[in-house]
Design an enzyme around this catalytic site. Sequence first.
Site, PDB file in Angstrom:
ATOM      1  N   SER A 150       0.973 141.991  26.014  1.00  0.00           N
ATOM      2  CA  SER A 150       2.306 142.539  25.831  1.00  0.00           C
ATOM      3  C   SER A 150       3.227 141.980  26.900  1.00  0.00           C
ATOM      4  CB  SER A 150       2.273 144.071  25.928  1.00  0.00           C
ATOM      5  OG  SER A 150       3.587 144.609  25.950  1.00  0.00           O
ATOM      6  N   TYR A 164      -0.457 151.461  30.509  1.00  0.00           N
ATOM      7  CA  TYR A 164      -0.404 150.449  29.457  1.00  0.00           C
ATOM      8  C   TYR A 164      -0.052 149.085  30.030  1.00  0.00           C
ATOM      9  CZ  TYR A 164       1.039 148.035  25.185  1.00  0.00           C
ATOM     10  OH  TYR A 164       1.173 147.131  24.160  1.00  0.00           O
TER      11      TYR A 164
END
Length: 295
Positions: A150, A164
């Site tokens: 990401s 995350y």
Amino acid sequence: MSPGGSSHVAVISGGTTGIGLATAFRLLRAGHRVAVFSHGEASVMAAGSALAEAFGPERSLTRKVDLREPAAINSFFGEVTRVLGAPGILVCNAGISPKSPDGPLHVADLTLEEWNDVLAVNLTGTMLCCRAALPAMKESGFGRVIFVGSLAGRTIPRIAGASYATSKAALSGLSRVLVSQYGSYGITSNVVAPGRILTPLTGSPAKQDQHRRARPYSGGAARCTGRRRRGDRVSGIGGCTVRQRSHHRCQWRRVRNELGLAASSTDRRGDRHDPGHSGLLTGRRALSAPRAYSA
């Protein structure tokens, strides 16, 4: 199909929705056999029906597996080998990103339970899948490992939380280790780092914009374009061949026969690339490149 008309078995974690499911469709269209899993029973049943209807039940396998359970992962890979064959392609796409109603928690408010849970799925689960798939890849002399990272793991995150972002950043290190240890066996490893994608994980566009406006960007190292993409726009992640650079920021090179499964590739300047490479595909370039070989 891959060069020479050969096909492979692909395993996709988090493969029942979003990027994972779109990748499964792409690989099946290319002639490969595909096994997908996730922890949601409803999505597993829906994806299994969709894949079987589109390509026949004999070419796909869909199961409910929790990445926090090592025994379940090993059992799944054993079933894949028995039913479809040993995996030659591994796409680690599964991930969780818990948020409070007001967005991600600040580090001072982050609980140890949330931290451990996110890393168990996003990072440790990825390692466990690699551990299960790599022996067969090494024995066959072929393997393609793709991690879905990401932009939150390499820029200043504006929506994602600390657990995350940390878990996604760590995938680059794991990818480098795979290159160091398995590159000489014909196994490549790449990290794809897409931006915001419209999936159940990220929530509604309105909620994303609300969180983004509430957390103004103040850094100078990177910029978020604010553009969102659908999962099917980045489902070509298995088709990338990238070149490693000293600072590990790689650009797209050639897309080779749906999966880029050639032993090596040549860029526009004619340079030869080592097949045991690792790369990081980021931002808008990574999101737009799959259009070159859409089905």
